[in-house]
Design an enzyme around this catalytic site. Structure first.
Site, PDB file in Angstrom:
ATOM      1  N   ARG A 117       0.860  -1.184   0.000  1.00  0.00           N
ATOM      2  CA  ARG A 117       0.000   0.000   0.000  1.00  0.00           C
ATOM      3  C   ARG A 117       0.898   1.237   0.000  1.00  0.00           C
ATOM      4  O   ARG A 117       2.119   1.107   0.077  1.00  0.00           O
ATOM      5  CB  ARG A 117      -0.930  -0.003   1.225  1.00  0.00           C
ATOM      6  CG  ARG A 117      -0.199   0.160   2.540  1.00  0.00           C
ATOM      7  CD  ARG A 117      -1.181   0.268   3.699  1.00  0.00           C
ATOM      8  NE  ARG A 117      -0.489   0.468   4.955  1.00  0.00           N
ATOM      9  CZ  ARG A 117      -1.103   0.475   6.141  1.00  0.00           C
ATOM     10  NH1 ARG A 117      -2.397   0.276   6.224  1.00  0.00           N
ATOM     11  NH2 ARG A 117      -0.413   0.675   7.239  1.00  0.00           N
ATOM     12  N   CYS A 121       3.761   8.644  -5.486  1.00  0.00           N
ATOM     13  CA  CYS A 121       4.586   9.829  -5.283  1.00  0.00           C
ATOM     14  C   CYS A 121       3.632  10.992  -5.007  1.00  0.00           C
ATOM     15  O   CYS A 121       2.739  11.250  -5.820  1.00  0.00           O
ATOM     16  CB  CYS A 121       5.408  10.106  -6.543  1.00  0.00           C
ATOM     17  SG  CYS A 121       6.115  11.777  -6.534  1.00  0.00           S
ATOM     18  N   GLU A 156      -2.707   8.244   7.062  1.00  0.00           N
ATOM     19  CA  GLU A 156      -1.345   8.318   7.613  1.00  0.00           C
ATOM     20  C   GLU A 156      -0.339   8.846   6.585  1.00  0.00           C
ATOM     21  O   GLU A 156       0.609   8.149   6.213  1.00  0.00           O
ATOM     22  CB  GLU A 156      -0.907   6.959   8.158  1.00  0.00           C
ATOM     23  CG  GLU A 156      -1.759   6.491   9.315  1.00  0.00           C
ATOM     24  CD  GLU A 156      -1.177   5.299  10.054  1.00  0.00           C
ATOM     25  OE1 GLU A 156      -0.453   4.503   9.434  1.00  0.00           O
ATOM     26  OE2 GLU A 156      -1.457   5.156  11.261  1.00  0.00           O
ATOM     27  N   CYS A 161       9.349  10.650  -1.653  1.00  0.00           N
ATOM     28  CA  CYS A 161       9.708  10.169  -2.991  1.00  0.00           C
ATOM     29  C   CYS A 161      10.869  10.982  -3.560  1.00  0.00           C
ATOM     30  O   CYS A 161      10.897  12.206  -3.431  1.00  0.00           O
ATOM     31  CB  CYS A 161       8.503  10.256  -3.920  1.00  0.00           C
ATOM     32  SG  CYS A 161       8.876   9.628  -5.565  1.00  0.00           S
ATOM     33  N   CYS A 163      11.842  10.605  -6.916  1.00  0.00           N
ATOM     34  CA  CYS A 163      11.813  10.403  -8.374  1.00  0.00           C
ATOM     35  C   CYS A 163      12.042  11.721  -9.129  1.00  0.00           C
ATOM     36  O   CYS A 163      12.145  12.786  -8.528  1.00  0.00           O
ATOM     37  CB  CYS A 163      10.484   9.771  -8.784  1.00  0.00           C
ATOM     38  SG  CYS A 163       9.104  10.931  -8.761  1.00  0.00           S
ATOM     39  N   GLU A 309      -7.386   5.742  15.594  1.00  0.00           N
ATOM     40  CA  GLU A 309      -6.984   4.337  15.527  1.00  0.00           C
ATOM     41  C   GLU A 309      -6.153   3.998  16.743  1.00  0.00           C
ATOM     42  O   GLU A 309      -5.269   4.764  17.148  1.00  0.00           O
ATOM     43  CB  GLU A 309      -6.098   4.073  14.307  1.00  0.00           C
ATOM     44  CG  GLU A 309      -6.810   4.007  13.001  1.00  0.00           C
ATOM     45  CD  GLU A 309      -5.834   3.610  11.890  1.00  0.00           C
ATOM     46  OE1 GLU A 309      -4.925   2.800  12.150  1.00  0.00           O
ATOM     47  OE2 GLU A 309      -5.976   4.136  10.777  1.00  0.00           O
ATOM     48  N   TRP A 317       2.757  -5.712  13.570  1.00  0.00           N
ATOM     49  CA  TRP A 317       3.887  -5.196  12.798  1.00  0.00           C
ATOM     50  C   TRP A 317       5.162  -5.028  13.604  1.00  0.00           C
ATOM     51  O   TRP A 317       6.159  -4.561  13.083  1.00  0.00           O
ATOM     52  CB  TRP A 317       3.507  -3.894  12.097  1.00  0.00           C
ATOM     53  CG  TRP A 317       2.652  -2.948  12.889  1.00  0.00           C
ATOM     54  CD1 TRP A 317       1.287  -2.838  12.812  1.00  0.00           C
ATOM     55  CD2 TRP A 317       3.073  -1.998  13.872  1.00  0.00           C
ATOM     56  NE1 TRP A 317       0.837  -1.875  13.691  1.00  0.00           N
ATOM     57  CE2 TRP A 317       1.909  -1.341  14.355  1.00  0.00           C
ATOM     58  CE3 TRP A 317       4.309  -1.628  14.405  1.00  0.00           C
ATOM     59  CZ2 TRP A 317       1.952  -0.344  15.329  1.00  0.00           C
ATOM     60  CZ3 TRP A 317       4.341  -0.635  15.378  1.00  0.00           C
ATOM     61  CH2 TRP A 317       3.173  -0.011  15.820  1.00  0.00           C
ATOM     62  N   GLU A 357      -2.371  -7.941   7.487  1.00  0.00           N
ATOM     63  CA  GLU A 357      -2.738  -7.617   8.870  1.00  0.00           C
ATOM     64  C   GLU A 357      -3.645  -8.675   9.491  1.00  0.00           C
ATOM     65  O   GLU A 357      -4.406  -8.403  10.419  1.00  0.00           O
ATOM     66  CB  GLU A 357      -3.375  -6.222   8.910  1.00  0.00           C
ATOM     67  CG  GLU A 357      -2.332  -5.173   8.577  1.00  0.00           C
ATOM     68  CD  GLU A 357      -2.846  -3.749   8.537  1.00  0.00           C
ATOM     69  OE1 GLU A 357      -4.008  -3.551   8.160  1.00  0.00           O
ATOM     70  OE2 GLU A 357      -2.065  -2.843   8.890  1.00  0.00           O
ATOM     71  N   PHE A 359      -3.035 -10.957  11.503  1.00  0.00           N
ATOM     72  CA  PHE A 359      -2.785 -11.214  12.931  1.00  0.00           C
ATOM     73  C   PHE A 359      -2.929  -9.961  13.794  1.00  0.00           C
ATOM     74  O   PHE A 359      -2.493  -9.946  14.948  1.00  0.00           O
ATOM     75  CB  PHE A 359      -1.405 -11.843  13.129  1.00  0.00           C
ATOM     76  CG  PHE A 359      -1.335 -13.266  12.646  1.00  0.00           C
ATOM     77  CD1 PHE A 359      -2.086 -14.260  13.263  1.00  0.00           C
ATOM     78  CD2 PHE A 359      -0.552 -13.601  11.559  1.00  0.00           C
ATOM     79  CE1 PHE A 359      -2.043 -15.572  12.805  1.00  0.00           C
ATOM     80  CE2 PHE A 359      -0.500 -14.907  11.093  1.00  0.00           C
ATOM     81  CZ  PHE A 359      -1.254 -15.899  11.714  1.00  0.00           C
ATOM     82  N   HIS A 360      -3.512  -8.910  13.236  1.00  0.00           N
ATOM     83  CA  HIS A 360      -3.737  -7.691  14.029  1.00  0.00           C
ATOM     84  C   HIS A 360      -5.013  -7.873  14.845  1.00  0.00           C
ATOM     85  O   HIS A 360      -6.007  -8.399  14.352  1.00  0.00           O
ATOM     86  CB  HIS A 360      -3.886  -6.505  13.080  1.00  0.00           C
ATOM     87  CG  HIS A 360      -3.706  -5.168  13.717  1.00  0.00           C
ATOM     88  ND1 HIS A 360      -4.645  -4.634  14.577  1.00  0.00           N
ATOM     89  CD2 HIS A 360      -2.704  -4.258  13.634  1.00  0.00           C
ATOM     90  CE1 HIS A 360      -4.208  -3.434  14.979  1.00  0.00           C
ATOM     91  NE2 HIS A 360      -3.029  -3.196  14.423  1.00  0.00           N
TER      92      HIS A 360
HETATM   93  C1  GLA Z   1      -2.174   2.176  10.839  1.00  0.00           C
HETATM   94  C2  GLA Z   1      -3.007   2.188   9.583  1.00  0.00           C
HETATM   95  C3  GLA Z   1      -4.015   1.086   9.538  1.00  0.00           C
HETATM   96  C4  GLA Z   1      -3.422  -0.216  10.004  1.00  0.00           C
HETATM   97  C5  GLA Z   1      -2.838  -0.033  11.385  1.00  0.00           C
HETATM   98  C6  GLA Z   1      -2.245  -1.297  11.940  1.00  0.00           C
HETATM   99  O1  GLA Z   1      -2.729   2.879  11.853  1.00  0.00           O
HETATM  100  O2  GLA Z   1      -3.664   3.411   9.392  1.00  0.00           O
HETATM  101  O3  GLA Z   1      -4.470   0.956   8.210  1.00  0.00           O
HETATM  102  O4  GLA Z   1      -2.415  -0.604   9.116  1.00  0.00           O
HETATM  103  O5  GLA Z   1      -1.820   0.923  11.320  1.00  0.00           O
HETATM  104  O6  GLA Z   1      -1.755  -1.104  13.235  1.00  0.00           O
END
Ligand code: GLA
Length: 686
Positions: A117, A121, A156, A161, A163, A309, A317, A357, A359-360
């Site tokens: 994801r 740029c 986020e 970049c 380039c 979030e 991660w 993700e 396992f999140h």
């Molecule tokens: C960030 C992202 C989410 C997800 C979480 C995982 O906050 O915005 O899409 O990837 O991390 O912790």
């Protein structure tokens, strides 16, 4: 700035509770279950569509909104409002495949491909055009949808970049900044190492080079990248605002995230929102969380903010992902509320079965609703209703902690005296003792109006503008108390060293100056003593200072610096300025903060009552009489006093006045025992 804010969102809803919802990962029959379970859990906001570009636009120019129509209907029928995302953070493979020039390139010239994801740029006109076309259609389609309560732009922002397209945008940005090449050559100091530019076309982003790259080139590239991301954010926001002026717009910040200068962004949003994933393995994470929440509140000028979030349990991660024990979700959520959040949301509602993700943790784990994790979510959703009186309330702070992104960027450039002095560690080293005392802190930009604060703490201002230095000097002259940490006042906004004795622009107010920065041998304590002879230790860093009107509150003990000042205190005008030329260990750091607060007349929210506590209650770092019991956090928000116990042991806390705990309706008075992970929201008994 519009008149919109968290109040737009909380009106008629109370505190916001919810999470990211990615229905495109699930068959439609699951969606109705989700809506019903959300309703049962007290969820009133779902962030939808963050990663749905490929689903909405399966081929260039084609639109498939039908599924999203049905999702919004279902959520609306369940009483769940929608934070609708512009799905532009993760372009579909077709964008990079057909237009590879939209893909980001790292400093070594390597393309970052699709299959993950964030692969765009921020300067790409093709990406911009495609993204805005999609955002326009999205906004047109849902502008009048009753579920729409908030716009979530991108996700986020933090793409960097190098380039050729970014290079041209960088040149344009530099031309705006400097006007001509002579100005750029001067600012970048290009007479050094024969770097002079004779043509704009020669200028590049700081790509990988044989040796250290020009530090001002890199500093400007940090500035440029933050601005480029901001420009894209604003372009999307403007499309949304033009169509839905009544709907607030936000994007999710990441706390102390280095690539983006959030001070410059925050005014562009209606609501400042943050993503926060504390590491349960870090024993300091409660204080780091408090610092982050204070930053986010301060970015919005003290207005209520949104925790957009966080994780109900483990993330996926880190190399080793610790879960959260029972009660931790509640504790962390209420900590954010105590520090000004009017809403707490999670990534994500339903745990993914596939993808990176899988396992999140989530509000609804793989094992389903009949789980401890989901039971905690439901219980917390219900409990948040009890906190209605906190909605819209402010947090008042007497202390400002200065933080500046360009100074952070400039400080941590390679080729400096030591890589062991860095911005966030310094910030935390000064914040932690304040947190331990229940002293409420705002973060502030060095050029902001600081006159309302009794005390200003600048853990590190490596790069400082003349305007900031003059404002700080006036602040002290007018009666303020200022504390400045080491390696401050060193560079100007171009990152050039200010010549003369340091910290040149603060020399007068600090009443002392130095001639050399002297990193200490690794792992060897720096021995110091207070003026009364009491010894203490520091590490990493020393400076050779001399007194010019200040009193030496502490001195170094060994070597060339024997008896030279380590800490200065200077009465200046109606105020007092302090300078610290080392990095004190936690106990003397706490002692230092105690003395500075005494000058400023600042005490923690519980200090009057805490003076009556026994020594056993106050055995933490420094053993200061005004410290809260270990693990305890105390903060006032409006009329409410929040007490939280992050520690593993019960803690005893004196309550100043009889009060009612909003969370339990119990009356509390006198000395209170806080169980591990307990939270109280106390309202004075009227
Ligand atoms: C960030 C992202 C989410 C997800 C979480 C995982 O906050 O915005 O899409 O990837 O991390 O912790």
């Amino acid at each position: 700035m519009t008149g919109l804010g968290m109040h737009t969102l909380t009106a008629g809803r109370g505190l916001i509770f919810g999470g990211d919802y990615n229905p495109e990962q699930w068959p439609e029959e699951v969606w109705a279950q989700d809506a019903a379970l959300m309703r049962a859990a007290g969820v009133n906001l779902a962030t939808v569509g963050v990663f749905s570009w490929a689903r909405i636009e399966p081929e260039p120019g084609v639109r498939d909104f039908g599924w999203l129509d049905r999702v919004l209907e279902l959520l609306h029928d369940a009483g769940v409002a929608v934070d609708l995302a512009t799905p532009t953070a993760s372009p579909p493979p077709w964008l990079g495949h057909r237009w590879p020039q939209t893909l980001p390139v790292d400093e070594s010239g390597h393309t970052l491909w699709y299959g993950s994801r964030n692969q765009f740029c921020p300067c790409s006109p093709i990406y911009r055009e495609r993204a805005l076309a999609l955002v326009t259609d999205l906004a047109d389609r849902y502008a009048d949808h009753p579920a729409l309560a908030l716009w979530h732009v991108g996700n986020e922002y933090g793409q960097v970049c190098h380039c050729d397209v970014a290079a041209q945008a960088f040149r344009d940005w530099l031309q705006d900044r400097y006007g001509d090449l002579a100005g750029l050559n001067e600012a970048w100091g290009t007479t050094f190492w024969s770097q002079r530019y004779g043509d704009w076309a020669e200028i590049l982003p700081p790509r990988r080079a044989p040796y250290l790259v020009n530090p001002t080139q890199r500093l400007d590239f940090w500035r440029f990248t933050s601005d480029a991301l901001r420009a894209h954010f604003r372009a999307e926001r403007d499309v949304l605002r033009a169509r839905t002026p009544q709907i607030p717009v936000t994007t999710n910040f990441m706390g102390l995230f280095k690539p983006v200068d959030y001070w410059s962004w925050a005014g562009d949003e209606d609501i400042v929102a943050n993503d926060w994933y504390p590491d349960p393995a870090d024993p300091d994470f409660p204080a780091r969380a408090a610092l982050t929440h204070d930053l986010i509140r301060s970015l919005g000028g003290g207005r209520p903010w949104l925790l957009l979030e966080s994780a109900t349990g483990a993330v996926n991660w880190r190399p080793h992902n610790l879960p959260k024990p029972a009660g931790q979700l509640r504790l962390e959520s209420l900590q954010a509320v105590a520090r000004g959040a009017d809403g707490v949301c999670y990534f994500q509602w339903r745990a993914s079965r596939f993808g990176a993700e899988r396992f999140h943790s989530a509000m609804l784990p793989h094992a389903g609703p009949d789980t401890r994790a989901h039971a905690e979510v439901r219980a917390h959703g219900a409990e948040l209703r009890r906190l209605a009186p906190v909605v819209g309330e402010r947090v008042a702070a007497q202390v400002a902690l200065l933080h500046d992104w360009p100074s952070w960027w400039a400080l941590e450039e390679p080729g400096r005296p030591s890589d062991r002095i860095n911005a966030v560690d310094q910030l935390f080293g000064y914040y932690h003792p304040l947190w331990r005392r229940g002293v409420t802190v705002d973060l502030a930009h060095p050029e902001s109006d600081l006159t309302g604060y009794a005390c200003v703490v600048a853990p590190n201002l490596y790069l400082i503008s003349d305007a900031a230095a003059q404002a700080l000097t006036r602040y002290v002259a007018g009666g303020g108390t200022l504390l400045v940490g080491p390696f401050s006042g060193v560079a100007d906004p171009n990152g050039h060293i200010r010549t003369g004795r340091f910290p040149a622009p603060l020399r007068e107010v600090l009443g002392g100056s130095g001639e050399a920065w002297l990193p200490a041998p690794a792992d060897q304590p720096v021995r110091c003593r207070w003026a009364d002879g009491t010894p203490f230790t520091a590490s990493v860093w020393t400076e050779s200072l001399r007194v010019e009107g200040a009193e030496p509150v502490a001195t170094f003990v060994d070597g060339d610096l024997a008896a030279a000042p380590a800490v200065l205190r200077h009465r200046f005008g109606a105020g007092t300025a302090w300078y610290v030329a080392t990095i004190a260990d936690p106990a003397p750091q706490a002692e230092l903060i105690e003395r500075v607060l005494a000058d400023a007349g600042v005490v923690g929210v519980l200090s009057a009552a805490a003076d009556t506590t026994t020594a056993a209650d106050t055995t933490a770092v420094g053993g200061g009489p005004r410290e809260l019991p270990p693990g305890v956090e105390a903060i006032r928000r409006g009329p409410l006093l929040f007490l939280l116990n992050h520690g593993a042991d019960p803690a005893h806390v004196p309550i100043p006045d009889p009060a009612e705990d909003l969370l339990t309706n119990e009356l509390v008075t006198g000395r209170l025992t806080l169980a591990p992970r307990a939270v109280l929201a106390l309202r004075p008994r009227s």
